[in-house]
Motif scaffolding. Structure first.
Motif, PDB file in Angstrom:
ATOM      1  N   UNK A  49       0.832  -1.191   0.000  1.00 28.61           N
ATOM      2  CA  UNK A  49       0.000   0.000   0.000  1.00 28.61           C
ATOM      3  C   UNK A  49       0.872   1.249   0.000  1.00 28.61           C
ATOM      4  N   UNK A  50       0.367   2.304  -0.606  1.00 30.07           N
ATOM      5  CA  UNK A  50       1.057   3.600  -0.611  1.00 30.07           C
ATOM      6  C   UNK A  50       0.247   4.605   0.201  1.00 30.07           C
ATOM      7  N   UNK A  51       0.974   5.482   0.884  1.00 27.24           N
ATOM      8  CA  UNK A  51       0.348   6.517   1.705  1.00 27.24           C
ATOM      9  C   UNK A  51       0.997   7.862   1.387  1.00 27.24           C
ATOM     10  N   UNK A  52       0.228   8.900   1.486  1.00 24.12           N
ATOM     11  CA  UNK A  52       0.801  10.242   1.480  1.00 24.12           C
ATOM     12  C   UNK A  52       1.592  10.398   2.768  1.00 24.12           C
ATOM     13  N   UNK A  53       2.676  11.154   2.727  1.00 25.83           N
ATOM     14  CA  UNK A  53       3.502  11.350   3.914  1.00 25.83           C
ATOM     15  C   UNK A  53       2.673  11.872   5.088  1.00 25.83           C
ATOM     16  N   UNK A  93      -0.230   4.605   8.309  1.00 29.10           N
ATOM     17  CA  UNK A  93       0.648   3.531   7.845  1.00 29.10           C
ATOM     18  C   UNK A  93       1.287   2.811   9.033  1.00 29.10           C
ATOM     19  N   UNK A  94       1.726   3.575  10.021  1.00 31.53           N
ATOM     20  CA  UNK A  94       2.331   2.995  11.217  1.00 31.53           C
ATOM     21  C   UNK A  94       1.322   2.149  11.975  1.00 31.53           C
ATOM     22  N   UNK A  95       0.100   2.599  12.055  1.00 32.97           N
ATOM     23  CA  UNK A  95      -0.944   1.827  12.741  1.00 32.97           C
ATOM     24  C   UNK A  95      -1.191   0.501  12.028  1.00 32.97           C
ATOM     25  N   UNK A  96      -1.167   0.507  10.702  1.00 33.98           N
ATOM     26  CA  UNK A  96      -1.319  -0.746   9.961  1.00 33.98           C
ATOM     27  C   UNK A  96      -0.180  -1.701  10.308  1.00 33.98           C
ATOM     28  N   UNK A 114       4.698   2.295   1.241  1.00 41.16           N
ATOM     29  CA  UNK A 114       5.381   3.410   0.603  1.00 41.16           C
ATOM     30  C   UNK A 114       4.810   4.711   1.145  1.00 41.16           C
ATOM     31  N   UNK A 115       5.708   5.588   1.592  1.00 35.93           N
ATOM     32  CA  UNK A 115       5.303   6.935   2.003  1.00 35.93           C
ATOM     33  C   UNK A 115       5.724   7.891   0.897  1.00 35.93           C
ATOM     34  N   UNK A 116       4.773   8.617   0.354  1.00 41.52           N
ATOM     35  CA  UNK A 116       5.034   9.537  -0.749  1.00 41.52           C
ATOM     36  C   UNK A 116       4.955  10.967  -0.264  1.00 41.52           C
ATOM     37  N   UNK A 117       5.966  11.798  -0.623  1.00 42.00           N
ATOM     38  CA  UNK A 117       5.958  13.197  -0.187  1.00 42.00           C
ATOM     39  C   UNK A 117       4.815  13.972  -0.829  1.00 42.00           C
TER      40      UNK A 117
END
Length: 89
Positions: free
Chosen positions: A62-66, A72-75, A86-89
Motif C-alpha cells: 500500500x502507498x500513503x501520502x507522507x 501507515x504505522x498503525x497498519x 510506501x510513504x510519498x511526499x
C-alpha cells in the motif's frame, strides 16, 4: 514460509528473527551487528544492478501520502501488510 520454499538457507535473510535464524541456519542482519555492514556492502552493487534492470521485485502492499504516516504505522503495528508500505511526499 521461506524455510519451506528455499532449499539453500544461505539465501534467506531476516532483520527480525535472530534466535530463529541461529537455530534454523539462515542469516540475521541488523544495523548494530558489524557483520551486517559488511554483508550489506557485499550485496549492494547487485541490488542496484537488479533494480536498474527491473529484476528486483519489491512487493508493495500500500502507498500513503507522507501526511498519513500515522495511519501507515498503525497498519504495521496491527498486522503484517503483505508487502512494503510506501510513504510519498
Amino acid at each position: 514460509m521461506s524455510l519451506a520454499l528455499v532449499a539453500d538457507r544461505g539465501r534467506i535473510v531476516t532483520i527480525a528473527a535472530a534466535d530463529r535464524a541461529r537455530r534454523d541456519g539462515f542469516t540475521h542482519i541488523a544495523g548494530a551487528l558489524p557483520a551486517s555492514k559488511a554483508f550489506r556492502a557485499s550485496v549492494r552493487a547487485d541490488l542496484v544492478q537488479w533494480a536498474a534492470s527491473g529484476r528486483l521485485v519489491v512487493p508493495v502492499a500500500r502507498s500513503y501520502a507522507l501526511a498519513d504516516a500515522l495511519e501507515a504505522t498503525e497498519l504495521l503495528m496491527g498486522q503484517h501488510p503483505g508487502g512494503k508500505l510506501v510513504l510519498q511526499p
